[in-house]
Every structure is written in structure tokens, then in C-alpha cells.
Design a protein around this motif. Structure first.
Motif, PDB file in Angstrom:
ATOM      1  N   ALA A 150     -35.200  35.445  25.694  1.00  0.00           N
ATOM      2  CA  ALA A 150     -34.014  35.034  26.448  1.00  0.00           C
ATOM      3  C   ALA A 150     -33.927  35.834  27.733  1.00  0.00           C
ATOM      4  O   ALA A 150     -34.503  36.907  27.865  1.00  0.00           O
ATOM      5  CB  ALA A 150     -32.755  35.255  25.605  1.00  0.00           C
ATOM      6  N   THR A 151     -33.190  35.277  28.678  1.00  0.00           N
ATOM      7  CA  THR A 151     -32.948  35.947  29.947  1.00  0.00           C
ATOM      8  C   THR A 151     -31.526  35.626  30.388  1.00  0.00           C
ATOM      9  O   THR A 151     -30.819  34.871  29.727  1.00  0.00           O
ATOM     10  CB  THR A 151     -33.990  35.522  31.007  1.00  0.00           C
ATOM     11  OG1 THR A 151     -33.862  36.381  32.149  1.00  0.00           O
ATOM     12  CG2 THR A 151     -33.830  34.077  31.424  1.00  0.00           C
ATOM     13  N   ALA A 152     -31.106  36.220  31.485  1.00  0.00           N
ATOM     14  CA  ALA A 152     -29.774  35.971  32.042  1.00  0.00           C
ATOM     15  C   ALA A 152     -29.900  35.688  33.530  1.00  0.00           C
ATOM     16  O   ALA A 152     -30.816  36.189  34.199  1.00  0.00           O
ATOM     17  CB  ALA A 152     -28.859  37.169  31.806  1.00  0.00           C
ATOM     18  N   LEU A 153     -28.984  34.924  34.034  1.00  0.00           N
ATOM     19  CA  LEU A 153     -29.010  34.521  35.439  1.00  0.00           C
ATOM     20  C   LEU A 153     -29.015  35.723  36.382  1.00  0.00           C
ATOM     21  O   LEU A 153     -29.762  35.746  37.365  1.00  0.00           O
ATOM     22  CB  LEU A 153     -27.815  33.609  35.726  1.00  0.00           C
ATOM     23  CG  LEU A 153     -27.893  32.725  36.951  1.00  0.00           C
ATOM     24  CD1 LEU A 153     -29.128  31.847  36.943  1.00  0.00           C
ATOM     25  CD2 LEU A 153     -26.646  31.877  37.033  1.00  0.00           C
ATOM     26  N   ASP A 154     -28.205  36.732  36.087  1.00  0.00           N
ATOM     27  CA  ASP A 154     -28.138  37.903  36.964  1.00  0.00           C
ATOM     28  C   ASP A 154     -29.485  38.626  37.104  1.00  0.00           C
ATOM     29  O   ASP A 154     -29.717  39.305  38.109  1.00  0.00           O
ATOM     30  CB  ASP A 154     -27.097  38.911  36.460  1.00  0.00           C
ATOM     31  CG  ASP A 154     -25.674  38.501  36.802  1.00  0.00           C
ATOM     32  OD1 ASP A 154     -25.490  37.511  37.546  1.00  0.00           O
ATOM     33  OD2 ASP A 154     -24.744  39.165  36.313  1.00  0.00           O
ATOM     34  N   LEU A 155     -30.361  38.477  36.120  1.00  0.00           N
ATOM     35  CA  LEU A 155     -31.669  39.133  36.175  1.00  0.00           C
ATOM     36  C   LEU A 155     -32.624  38.436  37.143  1.00  0.00           C
ATOM     37  O   LEU A 155     -33.701  38.953  37.432  1.00  0.00           O
ATOM     38  CB  LEU A 155     -32.293  39.199  34.775  1.00  0.00           C
ATOM     39  CG  LEU A 155     -31.506  39.980  33.734  1.00  0.00           C
ATOM     40  CD1 LEU A 155     -32.150  39.848  32.361  1.00  0.00           C
ATOM     41  CD2 LEU A 155     -31.368  41.438  34.136  1.00  0.00           C
ATOM     42  N   HIS A 156     -32.218  37.265  37.653  1.00  0.00           N
ATOM     43  CA  HIS A 156     -33.082  36.480  38.534  1.00  0.00           C
ATOM     44  C   HIS A 156     -32.477  36.226  39.914  1.00  0.00           C
ATOM     45  O   HIS A 156     -33.030  35.445  40.687  1.00  0.00           O
ATOM     46  CB  HIS A 156     -33.407  35.140  37.867  1.00  0.00           C
ATOM     47  CG  HIS A 156     -34.166  35.307  36.597  1.00  0.00           C
ATOM     48  ND1 HIS A 156     -35.531  35.428  36.553  1.00  0.00           N
ATOM     49  CD2 HIS A 156     -33.729  35.416  35.308  1.00  0.00           C
ATOM     50  CE1 HIS A 156     -35.921  35.586  35.304  1.00  0.00           C
ATOM     51  NE2 HIS A 156     -34.846  35.587  34.534  1.00  0.00           N
ATOM     52  N   THR A 180     -24.831  39.753  41.808  1.00  0.00           N
ATOM     53  CA  THR A 180     -24.146  39.359  40.584  1.00  0.00           C
ATOM     54  C   THR A 180     -23.513  37.992  40.794  1.00  0.00           C
ATOM     55  O   THR A 180     -22.878  37.739  41.819  1.00  0.00           O
ATOM     56  CB  THR A 180     -23.068  40.398  40.225  1.00  0.00           C
ATOM     57  OG1 THR A 180     -23.696  41.663  40.046  1.00  0.00           O
ATOM     58  CG2 THR A 180     -22.329  40.007  38.961  1.00  0.00           C
ATOM     59  N   ASN A 181     -23.699  37.112  39.826  1.00  0.00           N
ATOM     60  CA  ASN A 181     -23.160  35.760  39.922  1.00  0.00           C
ATOM     61  C   ASN A 181     -21.705  35.730  39.482  1.00  0.00           C
ATOM     62  O   ASN A 181     -21.318  36.428  38.561  1.00  0.00           O
ATOM     63  CB  ASN A 181     -23.978  34.824  39.022  1.00  0.00           C
ATOM     64  CG  ASN A 181     -25.370  34.631  39.545  1.00  0.00           C
ATOM     65  OD1 ASN A 181     -25.588  33.835  40.440  1.00  0.00           O
ATOM     66  ND2 ASN A 181     -26.317  35.369  39.004  1.00  0.00           N
ATOM     67  N   ARG A 182     -20.937  34.900  40.151  1.00  0.00           N
ATOM     68  CA  ARG A 182     -19.534  34.700  39.767  1.00  0.00           C
ATOM     69  C   ARG A 182     -19.447  33.435  38.922  1.00  0.00           C
ATOM     70  O   ARG A 182     -19.905  32.367  39.340  1.00  0.00           O
ATOM     71  CB  ARG A 182     -18.659  34.574  41.006  1.00  0.00           C
ATOM     72  CG  ARG A 182     -18.624  35.879  41.808  1.00  0.00           C
ATOM     73  CD  ARG A 182     -17.582  35.845  42.851  1.00  0.00           C
ATOM     74  NE  ARG A 182     -16.311  35.475  42.201  1.00  0.00           N
ATOM     75  CZ  ARG A 182     -15.177  35.351  42.846  1.00  0.00           C
ATOM     76  NH1 ARG A 182     -15.124  35.564  44.122  1.00  0.00           N
ATOM     77  NH2 ARG A 182     -14.081  35.001  42.203  1.00  0.00           N
ATOM     78  N   ARG A 183     -18.852  33.558  37.761  1.00  0.00           N
ATOM     79  CA  ARG A 183     -18.736  32.411  36.864  1.00  0.00           C
ATOM     80  C   ARG A 183     -17.989  31.246  37.526  1.00  0.00           C
ATOM     81  O   ARG A 183     -18.326  30.087  37.311  1.00  0.00           O
ATOM     82  CB  ARG A 183     -18.044  32.822  35.573  1.00  0.00           C
ATOM     83  CG  ARG A 183     -18.925  33.682  34.682  1.00  0.00           C
ATOM     84  CD  ARG A 183     -18.257  33.927  33.332  1.00  0.00           C
ATOM     85  NE  ARG A 183     -19.126  34.657  32.448  1.00  0.00           N
ATOM     86  CZ  ARG A 183     -18.982  35.936  32.145  1.00  0.00           C
ATOM     87  NH1 ARG A 183     -17.989  36.621  32.660  1.00  0.00           N
ATOM     88  NH2 ARG A 183     -19.828  36.527  31.334  1.00  0.00           N
ATOM     89  N   GLU A 184     -16.971  31.564  38.310  1.00  0.00           N
ATOM     90  CA  GLU A 184     -16.193  30.514  38.971  1.00  0.00           C
ATOM     91  C   GLU A 184     -17.088  29.670  39.878  1.00  0.00           C
ATOM     92  O   GLU A 184     -16.967  28.448  39.917  1.00  0.00           O
ATOM     93  CB  GLU A 184     -15.048  31.111  39.797  1.00  0.00           C
ATOM     94  CG  GLU A 184     -14.040  31.900  38.999  1.00  0.00           C
ATOM     95  CD  GLU A 184     -14.471  33.358  38.740  1.00  0.00           C
ATOM     96  OE1 GLU A 184     -15.540  33.796  39.218  1.00  0.00           O
ATOM     97  OE2 GLU A 184     -13.734  34.054  38.036  1.00  0.00           O
ATOM     98  N   ASN A 185     -18.000  30.316  40.586  1.00  0.00           N
ATOM     99  CA  ASN A 185     -18.913  29.578  41.469  1.00  0.00           C
ATOM    100  C   ASN A 185     -19.869  28.700  40.667  1.00  0.00           C
ATOM    101  O   ASN A 185     -20.212  27.592  41.093  1.00  0.00           O
ATOM    102  CB  ASN A 185     -19.701  30.543  42.348  1.00  0.00           C
ATOM    103  CG  ASN A 185     -18.814  31.279  43.333  1.00  0.00           C
ATOM    104  OD1 ASN A 185     -17.669  30.896  43.572  1.00  0.00           O
ATOM    105  ND2 ASN A 185     -19.332  32.352  43.896  1.00  0.00           N
ATOM    106  N   LEU A 186     -20.304  29.196  39.509  1.00  0.00           N
ATOM    107  CA  LEU A 186     -21.182  28.405  38.654  1.00  0.00           C
ATOM    108  C   LEU A 186     -20.469  27.161  38.138  1.00  0.00           C
ATOM    109  O   LEU A 186     -21.042  26.063  38.118  1.00  0.00           O
ATOM    110  CB  LEU A 186     -21.684  29.241  37.482  1.00  0.00           C
ATOM    111  CG  LEU A 186     -22.629  30.383  37.837  1.00  0.00           C
ATOM    112  CD1 LEU A 186     -22.903  31.238  36.613  1.00  0.00           C
ATOM    113  CD2 LEU A 186     -23.917  29.849  38.423  1.00  0.00           C
ATOM    114  N   VAL A 187     -19.214  27.310  37.740  1.00  0.00           N
ATOM    115  CA  VAL A 187     -18.455  26.169  37.237  1.00  0.00           C
ATOM    116  C   VAL A 187     -18.290  25.119  38.326  1.00  0.00           C
ATOM    117  O   VAL A 187     -18.492  23.921  38.096  1.00  0.00           O
ATOM    118  CB  VAL A 187     -17.074  26.612  36.687  1.00  0.00           C
ATOM    119  CG1 VAL A 187     -16.187  25.413  36.400  1.00  0.00           C
ATOM    120  CG2 VAL A 187     -17.256  27.457  35.437  1.00  0.00           C
ATOM    121  N   VAL A 188     -17.967  25.542  39.543  1.00  0.00           N
ATOM    122  CA  VAL A 188     -17.802  24.604  40.658  1.00  0.00           C
ATOM    123  C   VAL A 188     -19.117  23.875  40.923  1.00  0.00           C
ATOM    124  O   VAL A 188     -19.141  22.647  41.088  1.00  0.00           O
ATOM    125  CB  VAL A 188     -17.298  25.340  41.922  1.00  0.00           C
ATOM    126  CG1 VAL A 188     -17.397  24.448  43.148  1.00  0.00           C
ATOM    127  CG2 VAL A 188     -15.870  25.822  41.713  1.00  0.00           C
TER     128      VAL A 188
END
Length: 164
Positions: free
Chosen positions: A59-65, A69-77
Motif C-alpha cells: 500500500a501507499t499514500a497520496l502524500d508519499l507521491h 501535503t494534500n488537502r482532503r477538501e481539494n481531493l473531494v472537489v
């Protein structure tokens, strides 16, 4: 780094799971009522936190790529904008053969298993090992093995597709 789809519903980066999409059709007495869709994305996990993540291929996470740091609000939009596009094309997809072909070509272009050796299993039983020679929306993966070619999809059985 490119995000790909590992059939049937995993989102992967560098062959590691970063998220998934679950779709559940709701019916009553055999009559279709609605569809629920859930999207999960690993966003802020560290590599150490992911060591015990419940997946059998890493597994991996978005912030590792990403550089920040990613904002969840931006991802939802961003996801909602994409879902509006998909919803608008749903009728076209079913009614227009060229639109269906275009979507299947897009699906193939983002597949993480196309032309790779895989093991297809169900309930810990290996069904086949072979090379994925095609993938299509609602069809699954076409696997070529010593026994010939066969389609496998999650609608027939609860399968797992693992890259060898």
C-alpha cells in the motif's frame, strides 16, 4: 507517477494500492432502485503506518507521491468534478458504440495489469495463471493461459487479480 486501475476496483501507484472504489446496486424485490459508490483514498499515511495495511500486494499514500501535503477538501472537489463528467456520459456510453469503445480504450490505457502475468484466485483457490491480453469495462480481464483464453470478472465471482 501515474495512477492506474487494478481490476476490479483498486487505485494503484507504482503497483501499490492507494485507494479503491466500491459500487453497490440497491434493489427491492428484484427491482433496481439506486447505486451507491464509495471512493477511499489513502492520503496522509506514512510509509511506516502502511506496513500493516490490509492488502496482499503493498500500500501507499497520496502524500508519499506529491511534493506537498494534500488537502482532503481539494481531493473531494476534484473527484466531484470527475464524477459529474462520468454521470453525464453514462447514457452516451450505453447508447453509443463509439463512446463505449473510447471508454474501453481509456480503461485499457490506465490498466495496471494489461499485458502482465497475473494469478486469478477466488476464496484462496487459484483459478488461472496467465497473461492479461485485454480488459474492458463491465467485462473484466481476458487472461491467456495454457488452457486458452477466458474472461474473468468480479460479477461472476469474488475474484482477486494479483500480478505475478
Amino acid at each position: 507517477t501515474e495512477t492506474q486501475i487494478k481490476y476490479p476496483n483498486d487505485l494503484v501507484i507504482d503497483q501499490q494500492k492507494v485507494g479503491g472504489i466500491l459500487v453497490l446496486n440497491i434493489d427491492a424485490n428484484g427491482q433496481y432502485l439506486a447505486t451507491n459508490t464509495g471512493i477511499g483514498i489513502n492520503v496522509h499515511y506514512s510509509q511506516r503506518e502502511l506496513e500493516d495495511y490490509p492488502t496482499d500486494y503493498g500500500a501507499t499514500a497520496l502524500d508519499l507521491h506529491t511534493p506537498t501535503t494534500n488537502r482532503r477538501e481539494n481531493l473531494v472537489v476534484a473527484l466531484m468534478g470527475g464524477l459529474q463528467f462520468i454521470a453525464g456520459d453514462a447514457y452516451i456510453f450505453t447508447a453509443n458504440p463509439q463512446a463505449r469503445q473510447d471508454q474501453n480504450n481509456l480503461w485499457r490505457a490506465h490498466s495496471s495489469v494489461l499485458q502482465r502475468m497475473v494469478r486469478i484466485s477466488s476464496a484462496e483457490e487459484v483459478l488461472v495463471e496467465g497473461r492479461v491480453v485485454d480488459t474492458q469495462i463491465a467485462m473484466g480481464v481476458l487472461v491467456e493461459s495454457q488452457r486458452g483464453r477466458a474472461w474473468f470478472n468480479d460479477f461472476d465471482t469474488k475474484i482477486k487479480v494479483r500480478v505475478n
